[in-house]
Design a protein around this motif. Structure first.
Motif, PDB file in Angstrom:
ATOM      1  N   GLN A  72      46.123  -7.757  75.560  1.00 51.28           N
ATOM      2  CA  GLN A  72      47.371  -7.887  75.257  1.00 51.28           C
ATOM      3  C   GLN A  72      47.282  -9.320  74.529  1.00 51.28           C
ATOM      4  O   GLN A  72      47.199 -10.585  75.176  1.00 51.28           O
ATOM      5  CB  GLN A  72      48.150  -8.204  76.502  1.00 51.28           C
ATOM      6  CG  GLN A  72      49.621  -8.465  76.452  1.00 51.28           C
ATOM      7  CD  GLN A  72      50.586  -8.497  77.691  1.00 51.28           C
ATOM      8  OE1 GLN A  72      50.176  -9.565  78.222  1.00 51.28           O
ATOM      9  NE2 GLN A  72      51.280  -7.645  77.831  1.00 51.28           N
ATOM     10  N   SER A  89      45.524  -2.841  82.942  1.00 52.34           N
ATOM     11  CA  SER A  89      46.617  -3.483  82.921  1.00 52.34           C
ATOM     12  C   SER A  89      47.069  -4.168  83.730  1.00 52.34           C
ATOM     13  O   SER A  89      47.609  -5.313  83.684  1.00 52.34           O
ATOM     14  CB  SER A  89      47.895  -2.323  82.604  1.00 52.34           C
ATOM     15  OG  SER A  89      47.553  -1.467  81.579  1.00 52.34           O
ATOM     16  N   ARG A 104      50.133  -4.719  72.828  1.00 52.25           N
ATOM     17  CA  ARG A 104      48.867  -4.141  74.105  1.00 52.25           C
ATOM     18  C   ARG A 104      48.319  -3.256  73.271  1.00 52.25           C
ATOM     19  O   ARG A 104      48.666  -2.199  72.566  1.00 52.25           O
ATOM     20  CB  ARG A 104      49.974  -4.011  75.078  1.00 52.25           C
ATOM     21  CG  ARG A 104      48.991  -3.568  76.272  1.00 52.25           C
ATOM     22  CD  ARG A 104      49.401  -3.123  77.442  1.00 52.25           C
ATOM     23  NE  ARG A 104      50.093  -4.369  78.079  1.00 52.25           N
ATOM     24  CZ  ARG A 104      50.494  -4.505  79.375  1.00 52.25           C
ATOM     25  NH1 ARG A 104      50.339  -3.434  80.146  1.00 52.25           N
ATOM     26  NH2 ARG A 104      51.132  -5.607  79.675  1.00 52.25           N
TER      27      ARG A 104
END
Length: 298
Positions: free
Chosen positions: A271, A279, A3
């Motif tokens: 990611q 996120s 990430r």
């Protein structure tokens, strides 16, 4: 999957053009059929915007299988010295072979599946590029663009030959890529050869030596790139156009790639094959993929 958070999130952009030092990238090998030099925005800083990743690779065997993308564009530029065919399939219904010199641009939008692999006996040499998109475009329907080698205009002289894969250079326009303006050039320089590209205000550039040695001159900065090395140019806030001059070094002929794109200048989270604004959006798009909502490849 790793990430990464966009380096622009908490940094002040300089108001004059800046050029990174030559970078080698990271060596990446998967199995016996894939090797690459891999470059990531987290290592190159603001100058790499709108690019998230550039892999300069050689692939001789199927490696990745069917895989997802979302929130970005995945671009494959196949160099002309490739041999054989690169089988491309995706959940948009595309099923065809990329040939040496071709380009394929997959705008993943809210989610798509992709599979590309060399046909038996093929050797594919190219760039795999992840291009960021503004947040407002991340959830659009997926789309694609195929540009065949013979459709690309060529800028040529006695000491240079430059293919305009997409975009525009020196008044010559190739295919128009989706989303924000971007130009992708694949060039060869011969003995004492050189080439210039005008980089507009609000546009960054990526210059990579694919073969031989390349000298780059930009806004008073000079860099020498050995095979595989790259630099990024930040012209996002200068308010003016600058000239990027690429010339052959002491190993020739030399091949270079030049990618110039309008900057996004928005924070993002990456990611693996997903690039989203936060996120929480990454978690949501993972749920969409795991629920089978990216379609299928027959």
């Amino acid at each position: 999957m790793s990430r990464a958070t966009h380096p622009a999130a908490n940094r002040e952009v300089e108001s004059v053009p800046t050029v990174t030092r030559p970078a080698d990238g990271e060596s990446l090998s998967i199995g016996s059929g894939f090797s690459a030099r891999s470059f990531r925005a987290r290592d190159m800083g603001l100058a790499m915007d709108p690019l998230v990743m550039v892999d300069h690779y050689v692939m001789t065997e199927p490696t990745f299988g069917t895989h997802p993308h979302a929130g970005l564009s995945a671009v494959s530029l196949i160099f002309e010295d490739s041999a054989g065919r690169f089988h491309n399939r995706d959940s948009l219904g595309n099923d065809f072979d990329l040939l040496p010199g071709d380009l394929y641009w997959l705008t993943a939008g809210r989610g798509a599946l992709h599979d590309e692999s060399p046909r038996e006996g093929s050797r594919i040499h190219g760039l795999q590029v992840f291009v960021n998109v503004p947040q407002q475009f991340r959830y659009e329907a997926p789309s694609s663009l195929l540009v065949r080698r013979q459709e690309m205009p060529v800028l040529s002289g006695s000491r240079h030959r430059v293919r305009v894969a997409v975009g525009e250079s020196n008044g010559v326009a190739g295919a128009t890529p989706p989303g924000l303006p971007m130009t992708i050039l694949d060039g060869w320089l011969y003995d004492r050869g050189g080439f210039e590209h005008e980089l507009g205000s609000g546009t960054n550039a990526w210059v990579q030596a694919i073969a031989g040695v390349v000298e780059v001159a930009i806004a008073g900065n000079r860099a020498r790139l050995r095979k595989g090395q790259a630099i990024a140019v930040n012209n996002s806030e200068s308010g003016k156009s600058i000239t990027v001059r690429v010339s052959v070094g002491d190993q020739f002929p030399a091949q270079f790639a030049l990618l110039a794109g309008q900057t996004v200048k928005e924070p993002y989270v990456q990611q693996g094959p997903f690039v989203m604004g936060t996120s929480a959006e990454i978690e949501a798009i993972n749920k969409e993929f795991n629920a089978g909502r990216f379609g299928s490849i027959d």
